[in-house]
Write an enzyme that holds these catalytic residues in place. Sequence first.
Site, mmCIF file in Angstrom:
data_model
loop_
_atom_site.group_PDB
_atom_site.id
_atom_site.type_symbol
_atom_site.label_atom_id
_atom_site.label_comp_id
_atom_site.label_asym_id
_atom_site.label_seq_id
_atom_site.Cartn_x
_atom_site.Cartn_y
_atom_site.Cartn_z
ATOM 1 N N ASP A 84 0.819 -1.215 0.000
ATOM 2 C CA ASP A 84 0.000 0.000 0.000
ATOM 3 C C ASP A 84 0.851 1.263 0.000
ATOM 4 O O ASP A 84 2.073 1.215 0.163
ATOM 5 C CB ASP A 84 -0.996 0.011 1.181
ATOM 6 C CG ASP A 84 -0.394 -0.538 2.470
ATOM 7 O OD1 ASP A 84 0.844 -0.525 2.595
ATOM 8 O OD2 ASP A 84 -1.149 -0.981 3.342
ATOM 9 N N ASN A 155 -7.928 -2.245 13.980
ATOM 10 C CA ASN A 155 -9.308 -2.494 13.563
ATOM 11 C C ASN A 155 -9.406 -3.752 12.697
ATOM 12 O O ASN A 155 -10.436 -3.990 12.077
ATOM 13 C CB ASN A 155 -9.846 -1.281 12.797
ATOM 14 C CG ASN A 155 -9.022 -0.983 11.550
ATOM 15 O OD1 ASN A 155 -8.104 -1.736 11.204
ATOM 16 N ND2 ASN A 155 -9.340 0.096 10.869
ATOM 17 N N HIS A 157 -7.609 -4.422 9.960
ATOM 18 C CA HIS A 157 -7.350 -4.273 8.522
ATOM 19 C C HIS A 157 -6.098 -5.037 8.104
ATOM 20 O O HIS A 157 -5.199 -5.281 8.905
ATOM 21 C CB HIS A 157 -7.285 -2.791 8.100
ATOM 22 C CG HIS A 157 -6.073 -2.031 8.506
ATOM 23 N ND1 HIS A 157 -6.047 -0.650 8.587
ATOM 24 C CD2 HIS A 157 -4.813 -2.414 8.849
ATOM 25 C CE1 HIS A 157 -4.841 -0.240 8.945
ATOM 26 N NE2 HIS A 157 -4.080 -1.293 9.113
ATOM 27 N N GLU A 162 -10.002 -1.862 4.779
ATOM 28 C CA GLU A 162 -10.571 -1.458 6.054
ATOM 29 C C GLU A 162 -11.874 -2.205 6.345
ATOM 30 O O GLU A 162 -12.516 -2.723 5.414
ATOM 31 C CB GLU A 162 -10.857 0.051 6.025
ATOM 32 C CG GLU A 162 -9.627 0.922 5.764
ATOM 33 C CD GLU A 162 -8.715 1.046 6.991
ATOM 34 O OE1 GLU A 162 -8.694 0.138 7.841
ATOM 35 O OE2 GLU A 162 -8.008 2.059 7.082
HETATM 36 C C1 F6R Z 1 1.306 -1.464 6.092
HETATM 37 C C2 F6R Z 1 -0.040 -2.021 6.135
HETATM 38 C C3 F6R Z 1 -0.862 -1.988 7.386
HETATM 39 C C4 F6R Z 1 -0.066 -2.302 8.647
HETATM 40 C C5 F6R Z 1 -0.945 -2.241 9.888
HETATM 41 C C6 F6R Z 1 -0.146 -2.432 11.161
HETATM 42 O O1 F6R Z 1 1.870 -1.640 4.804
HETATM 43 O O2 F6R Z 1 -0.500 -2.500 5.144
HETATM 44 O O3 F6R Z 1 -1.931 -2.908 7.244
HETATM 45 O O4 F6R Z 1 0.501 -3.580 8.523
HETATM 46 O O5 F6R Z 1 -1.594 -1.007 9.934
HETATM 47 O O6 F6R Z 1 0.724 -1.355 11.317
HETATM 48 P P1 F6R Z 1 1.836 -1.336 12.467
HETATM 49 O O7 F6R Z 1 2.801 -2.433 12.130
HETATM 50 O O8 F6R Z 1 2.491 0.003 12.342
HETATM 51 O O9 F6R Z 1 1.132 -1.558 13.750
#
Ligand code: F6R
Length: 277
Positions: A84, A155, A157, A162
Amino acid sequence: MSHSAPDALRIRDMRVRILPDARAVSLAAAEEIEAVIREANAARGRAVLGLATGSTPEGVYARLVERHSAGELSFRDVTTYNLDEYYPISPADPRSYRAYMHRHLLGRVDIAPNRAHLLDGSVPESAVAEYCAAFDRWIESDGGLDLQLLGIGRNGHIGFNEPCGLSVAEASRLRTRRVELHPVTRADAVREFGSAEAVIPAALTLGVATILAARSILILATGAHKAEAVAAALAGPMTAEVPASLLQSVAPRVAWMLDRGAAGALPDAPAAGPPIV
Ligand code: F6R
């Protein structure tokens, strides 16, 4: 992936390892990625990895860089696709995921620059749909992902898919596209952007369908703040309200690596005690 680790369990037919702390998760994940690179290189002469950003994989990339610096691991025959990117954002912006990947991995190993693919947050609005469809086609024309590395949002995701009200079938067909970020995701992004007003509220993300098509999926979670999302995804019903629960539909290809904090809300999580490993 390794099936014999003493800390391994199975939940809903997904492999789950509960490790003592975030460092142990990083080391185990890096070892797994290295094994996939070696196996895919041996089988097909190249490996195709789907990579994630965020705080969780930082230690994984540090370990892979360490292995590379020690002369133990090469990325010469590795192709990468990132999950992403914020949208819109300049690729040169230090808060972009492109910049993150360059800092943590791509700029520090011997990967060929034209084999590291990141969604471009500067594509004009009118071209986004075609660009995202092309990104999916590039992955397919590279033979698909040998491994997709994922983190999980508070959440639930995965990527920036989302929580939403779609049916499981509809959500599982989502391809790479532009999305609006969920309030929880925006709150967590304040860490990177400095203030709520500065957070870029939209992104480009690999779709659930693209993620589920990977030949193996390695999802990491560390810290007690992830425990509820992990428990819902692993042990709750499959629902688009918890996008990570959709991984249950490809359970035999999924491995979770958790630290004790992130495993804390699992129904039969081991209580505090001596390390399992
Ligand atoms: C990042 C991504 C997100 C993160 C998730 C957890 O490329 O796709 O889904 O993996 O938000 O983020 P952290 O590791 O910062 O808690």
